[in-house]
Design a protein around this motif. Structure first.
Motif, PDB file in Angstrom:
ATOM      1  N   SER A   1       0.844  -1.192   0.000  1.00 45.71           N
ATOM      2  CA  SER A   1       0.000   0.000   0.000  1.00 45.71           C
ATOM      3  C   SER A   1       0.876   1.238   0.000  1.00 45.71           C
ATOM      4  CB  SER A   1      -0.916  -0.003   1.221  1.00 45.71           C
ATOM      5  OG  SER A   1      -0.204   0.376   2.371  1.00 45.71           O
ATOM      6  N   SER A   2       0.278   2.374  -0.275  1.00 47.98           N
ATOM      7  CA  SER A   2       1.031   3.625  -0.282  1.00 47.98           C
ATOM      8  C   SER A   2       1.566   3.928   1.110  1.00 47.98           C
ATOM      9  CB  SER A   2       0.167   4.770  -0.786  1.00 47.98           C
ATOM     10  OG  SER A   2      -0.917   4.983   0.096  1.00 47.98           O
ATOM     11  N   ASN A   3       0.902   3.402   2.144  1.00 47.24           N
ATOM     12  CA  ASN A   3       1.377   3.614   3.502  1.00 47.24           C
ATOM     13  C   ASN A   3       2.788   3.068   3.665  1.00 47.24           C
ATOM     14  OD1 ASN A   3       1.348   4.335   6.186  1.00 47.24           O
ATOM     15  ND2 ASN A   3       0.238   2.529   6.841  1.00 47.24           N
ATOM     16  N   GLU A   4       3.070   1.937   3.072  1.00 48.08           N
ATOM     17  CA  GLU A   4       4.410   1.360   3.157  1.00 48.08           C
ATOM     18  C   GLU A   4       5.434   2.214   2.406  1.00 48.08           C
ATOM     19  OE1 GLU A   4       3.789  -2.565   1.707  1.00 48.08           O
ATOM     20  OE2 GLU A   4       2.830  -3.249   3.541  1.00 48.08           O
ATOM     21  N   LEU A   5       5.061   2.715   1.233  1.00 44.43           N
ATOM     22  CA  LEU A   5       5.959   3.606   0.498  1.00 44.43           C
ATOM     23  C   LEU A   5       6.128   4.923   1.242  1.00 44.43           C
ATOM     24  CD1 LEU A   5       5.093   3.181  -3.291  1.00 44.43           C
ATOM     25  CD2 LEU A   5       7.134   2.442  -2.063  1.00 44.43           C
ATOM     26  N   TRP A   6       5.068   5.378   1.878  1.00 44.39           N
ATOM     27  CA  TRP A   6       5.107   6.617   2.664  1.00 44.39           C
ATOM     28  C   TRP A   6       6.150   6.475   3.782  1.00 44.39           C
ATOM     29  CZ3 TRP A   6       2.972  11.407   2.325  1.00 44.39           C
ATOM     30  CH2 TRP A   6       2.982  12.197   3.467  1.00 44.39           C
ATOM     31  N   ARG A   7       6.043   5.387   4.530  1.00 45.59           N
ATOM     32  CA  ARG A   7       6.985   5.160   5.631  1.00 45.59           C
ATOM     33  C   ARG A   7       8.411   4.988   5.110  1.00 45.59           C
ATOM     34  NH1 ARG A   7       2.748   1.727   7.864  1.00 45.59           N
ATOM     35  NH2 ARG A   7       3.864  -0.017   6.941  1.00 45.59           N
ATOM     36  N   ALA A   8       8.570   4.266   4.016  1.00 42.43           N
ATOM     37  CA  ALA A   8       9.903   4.075   3.439  1.00 42.43           C
ATOM     38  C   ALA A   8      10.484   5.421   2.991  1.00 42.43           C
ATOM     39  CB  ALA A   8       9.835   3.102   2.267  1.00 42.43           C
ATOM     40  N   SER A   9       9.653   6.263   2.418  1.00 46.35           N
ATOM     41  CA  SER A   9      10.109   7.585   1.968  1.00 46.35           C
ATOM     42  C   SER A   9      10.588   8.418   3.147  1.00 46.35           C
ATOM     43  CB  SER A   9       8.983   8.330   1.240  1.00 46.35           C
ATOM     44  OG  SER A   9       8.597   7.623   0.092  1.00 46.35           O
ATOM     45  N   LEU A  10       9.797   8.434   4.218  1.00 49.14           N
ATOM     46  CA  LEU A  10      10.191   9.193   5.409  1.00 49.14           C
ATOM     47  C   LEU A  10      11.482   8.645   6.008  1.00 49.14           C
ATOM     48  CD1 LEU A  10       6.740   9.792   7.112  1.00 49.14           C
ATOM     49  CD2 LEU A  10       8.166  11.481   5.925  1.00 49.14           C
ATOM     50  N   ASP A  11      11.655   7.326   5.985  1.00 53.58           N
ATOM     51  CA  ASP A  11      12.889   6.725   6.502  1.00 53.58           C
ATOM     52  C   ASP A  11      14.102   7.141   5.670  1.00 53.58           C
ATOM     53  OD1 ASP A  11      11.507   5.457   8.525  1.00 53.58           O
ATOM     54  OD2 ASP A  11      11.536   3.473   7.562  1.00 53.58           O
ATOM     55  N   VAL A  12      13.943   7.160   4.355  1.00 53.20           N
ATOM     56  CA  VAL A  12      15.075   7.469   3.465  1.00 53.20           C
ATOM     57  C   VAL A  12      15.513   8.931   3.612  1.00 53.20           C
ATOM     58  CG1 VAL A  12      15.724   7.734   1.024  1.00 53.20           C
ATOM     59  CG2 VAL A  12      14.632   5.628   1.806  1.00 53.20           C
ATOM     60  N   ILE A  13      14.575   9.846   3.799  1.00 56.43           N
ATOM     61  CA  ILE A  13      14.938  11.267   3.896  1.00 56.43           C
ATOM     62  C   ILE A  13      14.878  11.779   5.336  1.00 56.43           C
ATOM     63  CG2 ILE A  13      14.284  11.783   1.515  1.00 56.43           C
ATOM     64  CD1 ILE A  13      11.703  13.078   2.681  1.00 56.43           C
ATOM     65  N   ASP A  14      14.993  10.886   6.302  1.00 52.72           N
ATOM     66  CA  ASP A  14      14.827  11.286   7.708  1.00 52.72           C
ATOM     67  C   ASP A  14      15.883  12.270   8.201  1.00 52.72           C
ATOM     68  OD1 ASP A  14      16.998   9.594   7.978  1.00 52.72           O
ATOM     69  OD2 ASP A  14      16.216   8.582   9.743  1.00 52.72           O
ATOM     70  N   PHE A  15      16.987  12.429   7.494  1.00 50.51           N
ATOM     71  CA  PHE A  15      18.028  13.376   7.887  1.00 50.51           C
ATOM     72  C   PHE A  15      17.707  14.803   7.434  1.00 50.51           C
ATOM     73  CE2 PHE A  15      18.942  11.835   3.706  1.00 50.51           C
ATOM     74  CZ  PHE A  15      19.420  12.945   3.025  1.00 50.51           C
ATOM     75  N   MET A  16      16.675  14.957   6.612  1.00 51.66           N
ATOM     76  CA  MET A  16      16.307  16.272   6.087  1.00 51.66           C
ATOM     77  C   MET A  16      15.098  16.820   6.850  1.00 51.66           C
ATOM     78  SD  MET A  16      16.646  15.615   1.981  1.00 51.66           S
ATOM     79  CE  MET A  16      16.681  17.356   1.563  1.00 51.66           C
ATOM     80  N   PRO A  17      15.108  18.112   7.179  1.00 50.27           N
ATOM     81  CA  PRO A  17      13.918  18.692   7.812  1.00 50.27           C
ATOM     82  C   PRO A  17      12.764  18.751   6.806  1.00 50.27           C
ATOM     83  CG  PRO A  17      15.565  20.394   7.394  1.00 50.27           C
ATOM     84  CD  PRO A  17      16.185  19.078   7.010  1.00 50.27           C
ATOM     85  N   LEU A  18      11.551  18.572   7.303  1.00 53.07           N
ATOM     86  CA  LEU A  18      10.371  18.596   6.444  1.00 53.07           C
ATOM     87  C   LEU A  18       9.618  19.910   6.607  1.00 53.07           C
ATOM     88  CD1 LEU A  18       8.928  15.019   7.080  1.00 53.07           C
ATOM     89  CD2 LEU A  18      10.474  15.759   5.257  1.00 53.07           C
ATOM     90  N   THR A  19       9.083  20.423   5.493  1.00 54.76           N
ATOM     91  CA  THR A  19       8.189  21.586   5.586  1.00 54.76           C
ATOM     92  C   THR A  19       6.740  21.145   5.492  1.00 54.76           C
ATOM     93  OG1 THR A  19       8.344  22.047   3.219  1.00 54.76           O
ATOM     94  CG2 THR A  19       9.843  23.235   4.671  1.00 54.76           C
ATOM     95  N   SER A  20       6.506  19.997   4.833  1.00 54.24           N
ATOM     96  CA  SER A  20       5.145  19.493   4.702  1.00 54.24           C
ATOM     97  C   SER A  20       5.182  17.989   4.489  1.00 54.24           C
ATOM     98  CB  SER A  20       4.438  20.167   3.508  1.00 54.24           C
ATOM     99  OG  SER A  20       3.136  19.664   3.354  1.00 54.24           O
ATOM    100  N   ALA A  21       4.270  17.304   5.171  1.00 59.54           N
ATOM    101  CA  ALA A  21       4.097  15.868   4.971  1.00 59.54           C
ATOM    102  C   ALA A  21       2.592  15.622   5.050  1.00 59.54           C
ATOM    103  CB  ALA A  21       4.849  15.073   6.020  1.00 59.54           C
ATOM    104  N   ASN A  22       1.956  15.542   3.894  1.00 51.26           N
ATOM    105  CA  ASN A  22       0.505  15.425   3.815  1.00 51.26           C
ATOM    106  C   ASN A  22       0.152  14.044   3.271  1.00 51.26           C
ATOM    107  OD1 ASN A  22      -2.210  15.553   3.006  1.00 51.26           O
ATOM    108  ND2 ASN A  22      -2.089  17.758   2.703  1.00 51.26           N
ATOM    109  N   TYR A  23      -0.169  13.141   4.173  1.00 51.66           N
ATOM    110  CA  TYR A  23      -0.461  11.761   3.767  1.00 51.66           C
ATOM    111  C   TYR A  23      -1.678  11.696   2.849  1.00 51.66           C
ATOM    112  CZ  TYR A  23      -1.499   6.801   3.974  1.00 51.66           C
ATOM    113  OH  TYR A  23      -1.758   5.507   3.631  1.00 51.66           O
TER     114      TYR A  23
END
Length: 105
Positions: A1-23
């Motif tokens: 599901s996209s939820n799994e890709l969502w979590r994987a994406s956040l894990d891969v870029i976790d060193f970068m600050p986020l301005t927006s994360a709209n599931y």
């Protein structure tokens, strides 16, 4: 599901600050990031989720590069290079590795 890709994406870029994360909107936007504090160059990454299926074309990676001179005049350009593909590959591989781990455990 996209939820799994969502979590994987956040894990891969976790060193970068986020301005927006709209599931629900299917988009993650990082803040400007540079790995060198004195650097005049920084990047911003946008990850768009295009489908709920787990496929290589399910996500779109957009990268902007900002270059500033000494007077803080900045130029921003959209870039397309290997980094786009490398981030997408890292997200898909991260998801795949997590799935394989869950199957083993």
């Amino acid at each position: 599901s996209s939820n799994e890709l969502w979590r994987a994406s956040l894990d891969v870029i976790d060193f970068m600050p986020l301005t927006s994360a709209n599931y629900s909107g299917g988009i993650i936007i990082t803040d400007w990031y540079s790995d060198d504090v004195s650097s005049s160059e920084s990047i911003k990454i946008v990850i768009k989720f295009l489908t709920n299926e787990i496929r290589s074309d399910a996500i779109d990676i957009i990268i902007h590069k900002k270059i500033c001179d000494q007077t803080n005049n900045c130029q921003i350009n959209k870039i397309e290079n290997n980094l786009n593909s490398e981030i997408k590959f890292a997200i898909l591989m991260h998801h795949s590795a997590k799935r394989r781990y869950r199957e083993v455990v």
